[in-house]
Every structure is written in structure tokens, then in C-alpha cells.
Scaffold this active site. Structure first.
Site, mmCIF file in Angstrom:
data_model
loop_
_atom_site.group_PDB
_atom_site.id
_atom_site.type_symbol
_atom_site.label_atom_id
_atom_site.label_comp_id
_atom_site.label_asym_id
_atom_site.label_seq_id
_atom_site.Cartn_x
_atom_site.Cartn_y
_atom_site.Cartn_z
ATOM 1 N N GLY A 65 -8.397 11.209 1.798
ATOM 2 C CA GLY A 65 -8.896 12.585 1.752
ATOM 3 C C GLY A 65 -10.283 12.667 2.371
ATOM 4 O O GLY A 65 -11.113 11.774 2.177
ATOM 5 N N GLU A 113 -2.856 8.987 -6.944
ATOM 6 C CA GLU A 113 -3.960 8.322 -7.651
ATOM 7 C C GLU A 113 -3.400 7.061 -8.316
ATOM 8 O O GLU A 113 -3.853 6.623 -9.366
ATOM 9 C CB GLU A 113 -4.558 9.292 -8.673
ATOM 10 C CG GLU A 113 -5.927 8.928 -9.194
ATOM 11 C CD GLU A 113 -7.040 9.030 -8.162
ATOM 12 O OE1 GLU A 113 -6.924 9.816 -7.212
ATOM 13 O OE2 GLU A 113 -8.024 8.300 -8.318
HETATM 14 C C1 LIG Z 1 -1.754 13.623 -0.126
HETATM 15 C C2 LIG Z 1 -2.289 12.244 -0.369
HETATM 16 C C3 LIG Z 1 -3.642 12.068 -0.605
HETATM 17 C C4 LIG Z 1 -4.174 10.783 -0.770
HETATM 18 N N1 LIG Z 1 -5.525 10.624 -0.911
HETATM 19 C C5 LIG Z 1 -6.059 9.374 -0.914
HETATM 20 C C6 LIG Z 1 -7.479 9.176 -0.910
HETATM 21 O O1 LIG Z 1 -8.257 10.122 -0.897
HETATM 22 N N2 LIG Z 1 -7.953 7.903 -0.918
HETATM 23 C C7 LIG Z 1 -7.109 6.834 -0.918
HETATM 24 O O2 LIG Z 1 -7.590 5.715 -0.926
HETATM 25 N N3 LIG Z 1 -5.769 6.978 -0.925
HETATM 26 C C8 LIG Z 1 -5.225 8.216 -0.902
HETATM 27 N N4 LIG Z 1 -3.850 8.370 -0.876
HETATM 28 C C9 LIG Z 1 -2.999 7.174 -0.837
HETATM 29 C C10 LIG Z 1 -2.357 6.894 -2.186
HETATM 30 O O3 LIG Z 1 -3.285 6.275 -3.035
HETATM 31 C C11 LIG Z 1 -1.112 6.003 -1.960
HETATM 32 O O4 LIG Z 1 -0.188 6.753 -1.202
HETATM 33 C C12 LIG Z 1 -0.491 5.596 -3.284
HETATM 34 O O5 LIG Z 1 -1.323 4.706 -3.983
HETATM 35 C C13 LIG Z 1 0.863 4.907 -3.070
HETATM 36 O O6 LIG Z 1 0.730 3.835 -2.195
HETATM 37 P P1 LIG Z 1 1.629 3.726 -0.879
HETATM 38 O O7 LIG Z 1 1.620 5.039 -0.163
HETATM 39 O O8 LIG Z 1 1.159 2.521 -0.152
HETATM 40 O O9 LIG Z 1 3.119 3.547 -1.379
HETATM 41 P P2 LIG Z 1 3.773 2.188 -1.867
HETATM 42 O O10 LIG Z 1 2.882 1.539 -2.856
HETATM 43 O O11 LIG Z 1 4.162 1.393 -0.678
HETATM 44 O O12 LIG Z 1 5.061 2.721 -2.606
HETATM 45 C C14 LIG Z 1 6.272 3.043 -1.892
HETATM 46 C C15 LIG Z 1 7.411 3.137 -2.896
HETATM 47 O O13 LIG Z 1 7.632 1.859 -3.504
HETATM 48 C C16 LIG Z 1 7.602 1.965 -4.915
HETATM 49 N N5 LIG Z 1 6.942 0.769 -5.461
HETATM 50 C C17 LIG Z 1 5.774 0.219 -5.052
HETATM 51 N N6 LIG Z 1 5.486 -0.871 -5.772
HETATM 52 C C18 LIG Z 1 6.495 -1.018 -6.661
HETATM 53 C C19 LIG Z 1 6.760 -1.958 -7.690
HETATM 54 N N7 LIG Z 1 5.923 -2.967 -7.960
HETATM 55 N N8 LIG Z 1 7.890 -1.797 -8.408
HETATM 56 C C20 LIG Z 1 8.741 -0.757 -8.170
HETATM 57 N N9 LIG Z 1 8.538 0.160 -7.204
HETATM 58 C C21 LIG Z 1 7.429 0.038 -6.463
HETATM 59 C C22 LIG Z 1 6.798 3.218 -5.222
HETATM 60 O O14 LIG Z 1 7.210 3.813 -6.452
HETATM 61 C C23 LIG Z 1 7.144 4.119 -4.039
HETATM 62 O O15 LIG Z 1 8.324 4.839 -4.303
HETATM 63 C C24 LIG Z 1 -3.304 9.651 -0.752
HETATM 64 C C25 LIG Z 1 -1.923 9.847 -0.550
HETATM 65 C C26 LIG Z 1 -1.421 11.111 -0.344
HETATM 66 C C27 LIG Z 1 0.054 11.264 -0.065
#
Ligand SMILES: Cc1cc2nc3c(=O)[nH]c(=O)nc-3n(C[C@H](O)[C@H](O)[C@H](O)COP(=O)(O)OP(=O)(O)OC[C@H]3O[C@@H](n4cnc5c(N)ncnc54)[C@H](O)[C@@H]3O)c2cc1C
Length: 431
Positions: free
Chosen positions: A149, A313
Site C-alpha cells: 500500500g 494483514e
Molecule cells: C489489497 C492488498 C493490500 C496489501 N497491502 C500490503 C501492504 O501494505 N504491505 C505489505 O507488506 N503487504 C501487503 N499486502 C500483501 C499481503 O500481506 C499478502 O498478500 C498476504 O500476506 C498473503 O500472502 P501472499 O499473497 O504471498 O499469498 P500466499 O501466502 O502465497 O498464499 C496463497 C494461498 O496459499 C494458502 N496458504 C499459504 N500458506 C499456507 C499454509 N501454510 N497452509 C495452508 N494454506 C496456505 C493461502 O491461504 C492462500 O490461499 C497486500 C495484499 C493485498 C491483496
């Protein structure tokens, strides 16, 4: 009816929240229209945030330090105007609060943490003892941090989670990986706002919701920052490259660093409740039915803006596993040992819990019914059976159970209370 609903939903922070609603009601130029192109929404959200601080006189940092409950209430009210505003405000001020550098941060900041797989974070901060700098590097496209963000347009600084690497400090003289630490990295020029050399920023594009927030993807190519830019609460590097930390175990440092995210998660819960309040108010006012489908009544926007709260978050599936893991650990802890000691521990803990309920002997009820109540008499016998010394000790433990957490929180909020020579009282006027 409307006034009663407002009083019920807004409760003790009614005045602060109504002030904000009145401010936005009087400013049509700051109201989010039903249809708005993404770029215009980014711009509007930025103007809303500036107006909130510069014109409505909201002081998020002061509130966070002096009255966190009111801070979250203000965030919630900002979400009533536009949930994007709430999120942008949260990203901006949480980071500034973490930096504790308010005077030095003139403009927007963004917060770059990680996805769910934190242990696999690849971005590094390698100390260069010759120039007294860290070199921030994202090694490949897969390590790019998405969705930050404030990054796509407005941020001038980012708080970056990266692995701290110290050359020659490992066993056998190789580089040592000290684990994940936080660094302040300037990403745009303070004067021209141009993206700085070595920084790559890409806009995440139009989203399902929250289009007021400019989310971006960040990559660093050997970006140099001064050693001072390490946020050194949990670990520090000296001029000659030596590492010190009050938390020697890497997993303890890791937990402490990630603990910084908890405040944001509290904010998310507040904001979710705020979204519900807005939805309930609209539903009561419009008596909905088919009108609930009109975009002007906001249900679609509220749902779209709010969906991501389950992920951004900390992904709910992952958080659920963490909570389950911790509960299992506590369970294992509670029931380890022989049958007799397990039973004894269980009874002792049950008694402590039981005693944490209102004191059965000195209860403030004075009626005859209470004195004749067999449950009260049984409770009183239980306390006497426990012995007055043990009873006092248990009461003392219950009352002082959270002192260390309270002290840590007060210190962290940069307030000062003398915890060593304090005066404790049970006088209700002071509680
Ligand atoms: C609109 C928006 C705003 C954001 N703002 C910020 C920000 O300001 N700063 C920042 O740093 N980040 C930000 N983010 C990022 C956000 O923190 C991450 O998207 C979030 O932590 C999920 O991580 P990922 O996208 O890598 O998904 P992943 O962790 O790769 O997850 C993908 C899928 O795998 C599943 N999964 C993952 N690990 C496991 C497990 N161990 N067991 C079972 N299932 C699992 C999850 O449930 C999910 O369905 C933002 C994201 C969005 C979409």
C-alpha cells in the site's frame, strides 16, 4: 430511531466519530462518488487523507500514543467515508509509528513485509563495512514483494523486511545470516518524487475493491542505505560490523519482529466492525430489498473493499494454523508429566480460574438472599479450605498477572510510569 442507533453503534467514541462524519458531509469535494476511475480514486484518497490531518485536525500519531482506542475509533470512522481511506491511513501511520522518526518523515510511507511464507523471504540487507552501509537486494523476480500500500504512487519511504547478512561473520569465515530485520529504505526523491536509482516499482493495477489505495510491487537492485536505517530495537550492527541483540536466539528475534504486525491486525478487526456498522445503518435506513442492489447504497462496494481483510494483514488460513499450533502447545504443556501431577496441576489451575471470578467472600451484595445462597456459602468454604496465605498469593498473582505486558506497552508508546516504586490501590475510584 436514527439517534438511538447512532448512540448504540458509536458508543463512547461517538463525538470523535461524528466530528469526522460531519467533516466529510460538509465537503462534497472529498466524498467518494459511486463511479470513479482508478487514477481519480487514488488521487481522491490521497486528498482525503491530507484533509483529515491538515484540515479536520486529526492527529493519528498523538492518538496512537495517548489513546489507542480513540485512534482505532477514528480509523473506523474514516472507513465510513471510504474504506480505502481507512487502509491508507493505517499503512501510513503504522509505519511512521514504527519508525519513531516523525520529524524526519515529511510525506507518505509504505510498509513492505512478506507473504505467508516468511521464513523463505529472500530480499537481503548485506552490511558493507567499508562504506558503513547496507546493500538491499531482491535476488530474483520470485522474491519481488507485491501489493504494498502507498508504493505505486505516493510513498517516499518503505519499511522493508529483509534478511540481515554480515560478511565474514559465519562459522569458517563465510557470511552470517542473522535473520529478518526491518530497514527504512527511501524509494522516491523528496524533492522531485522521482523513483530512486536501483528501485523498481510496478502498479498492481485495478483491483476488485480498495481502489483508492495505490498498491505496488517493489524490487531492489543493490540499493545502498546508511547503517542507521536499520530499525535496531531487536538487533543492531556496530560500525565494525559486530552484531548485538537482547534476543540472542534467532527464532525469538523473528517472533519479536513479526510481533510488530499485531497492532495492524487489531486495526483490521476494528475496521471490520466499522464496515458492519455502516452496512447495518444503511440497511435500517433504506429498508433495502431491491434498493440494496443499487450501487449508491454501497453494499457491493463495502463487500468488495472488505473481502481482502481475510488476507492482507496475514492470510486467515495461515493465522488459524498458528493459533491452533499455539493451543496444541499449551495443551501439551498442561498435560505433560505423570497422572498424579497432571491431575494436581489441573485442579490448581481450575482453582486459580475460579478465584479470578468476583471474590465470593467479600462480594458487595448485601441482601439476605445472597447470604442464604448455598452457592455463596460453598464458595466461601472453598476459599477457607485453600488457606488464607495461598488465597492471598493467588489473588496477588491474578492482579499482577499482566504487569510486565502493561509495562512493555507503556514503554513502547513512549510514556513513562514508575513501575518500580508505584503505589497500588484497590480503591475503585482509582480503577
Ligand atoms: C489489497 C492488498 C493490500 C496489501 N497491502 C500490503 C501492504 O501494505 N504491505 C505489505 O507488506 N503487504 C501487503 N499486502 C500483501 C499481503 O500481506 C499478502 O498478500 C498476504 O500476506 C498473503 O500472502 P501472499 O499473497 O504471498 O499469498 P500466499 O501466502 O502465497 O498464499 C496463497 C494461498 O496459499 C494458502 N496458504 C499459504 N500458506 C499456507 C499454509 N501454510 N497452509 C495452508 N494454506 C496456505 C493461502 O491461504 C492462500 O490461499 C497486500 C495484499 C493485498 C491483496
Amino acid at each position: 430511531m436514527a439517534a438511538a442507533l447512532v448512540a448504540y453503534l458509536r458508543d463512547q467514541h461517538c463525538a470523535a466519530q461524528m466530528r469526522l462524519f460531519d467533516f466529510f458531509r460538509a465537503r462534497s469535494d472529498l466524498q467518494t462518488p459511486v463511479e470513479l476511475p482508478t487514477a481519480a480514486h487514488h488521487d481522491l484518497c490521497y486528498r482525503q487523507l491530507r484533509a483529515l490531518v491538515h484540515e479536520a485536525g486529526v492527529r493519528p500519531l498523538t492518538l496512537m500514543a495517548t489513546d489507542p482506542a480513540e485512534y482505532f475509533a477514528v480509523m473506523e470512522a474514516a472507513g465510513g467515508a471510504d474504506i480505502s481511506l481507512d487502509v491508507k491511513l493505517g499503512v501510513q501511520y503504522r509505519v511512521v509509528c514504527m519508525l519513531q522518526l516523525m520529524a524526519m518523515i515529511p510525506d507518505s510511507v509504505c510498509f513492505m513485509s512478506l507473504g505467508s511464507n516468511v521464513q523463505a523471504l529472500q530480499t537481503t540487507a548485506t552490511f558493507d563495512p567499508v562504506t558503513d552501509e547496507f546493500i538491499i537486494n531482491t535476488p530474483n523476480d520470485g522474491a519481488i514483494k507485491w501489493w504494498i500500500g502507498n508504493a505505486a504512487l505516493h510513498g517516499k519511504f518503505a519499511t522493508v523486511f529483509a534478511r540481515l547478512i554480515l560478511p565474514l561473520q559465519g562459522k569458517g569465515g563465510e557470511a552470517a545470516d542473522m535473520g529478518i530485520h526491518e530497514f527504512i529504505v527511501p524509494i522516491r526523491d523528496l524533492e522531485t518524487h522521482a523513483v530512486l536509482p536501483g528501485i523498481e516499482i510496478n502498479d498492481c493495477g485495478h483491483k476488485i475493491g480498495l481502489n483508492g489505495v495505490d498498491n505496488g510491487a517493489l524490487r531492489f537492485r543493490s540499493v545502498r542505505i546508511p547503517r542507521d536505517n536499520l530499525l535496531n530495537q531487536f538487533g543492531d550492527v556496530s560500525r565494525d560490523g559486530k552484531y548485538t541483540s537482547s534476543l540472542p536466539a534467532i527464532n525469538k528475534r523473528f517472533a519479536a519482529t513479526l510481533g510488530e504486525l499485531v497492532g495492524g491486525r487489531v486495526g483490521i478487526a476494528y475496521c471490520s466492525v466499522g464496515v458492519l456498522k455502516v452496512a447495518v445503518t444503511i440497511a435500517v435506513r433504506e429498508a433495502c430489498g431491491g434498493h440494496g442492489y443499487a450501487a449508491v447504497n454501497r453494499f457491493g462496494a463495502l463487500r468488495n473493499d472488505h473481502d481482502i481483510f481475510q488476507t492482507f494483514e496475514g492470510d486467515n488460513t495461515v493465522l488459524l494454523q498458528q493459533v491452533a499450533g499455539d493451543l496444541l502447545k499449551q495443551y501439551q504443556e498442561k498435560f505433560k508429566g505423570g497422572t498424579l501431577s497432571v491431575t494436581w496441576n489441573y485442579l490448581r489451575d481450575s482453582m486459580s480460574t475460579y478465584l479470578s471470578q468476583p471474590n465470593p467472600v467479600t462480594a458487595r451484595w448485601e441482601g439476605e438472599d445472597h447470604l442464604w445462597d448455598p452457592n455463596f456459602q460453598l464458595d466461601a468454604f472453598r476459599v477457607f479450605d485453600l488457606g488464607i496465605g495461598r488465597y492471598n498469593e493467588t489473588c496477588h498473582n491474578i492482579i499482577t498477572k499482566y504487569i510486565s505486558e502493561w509495562e512493555a506497552m507503556v514503554t513502547r508508546a513512549r510514556r513513562w510510569i514508575d513501575f518500580k516504586n508505584d503505589y497500588k490501590t484497590m480503591d475503585l475510584n482509582f480503577m
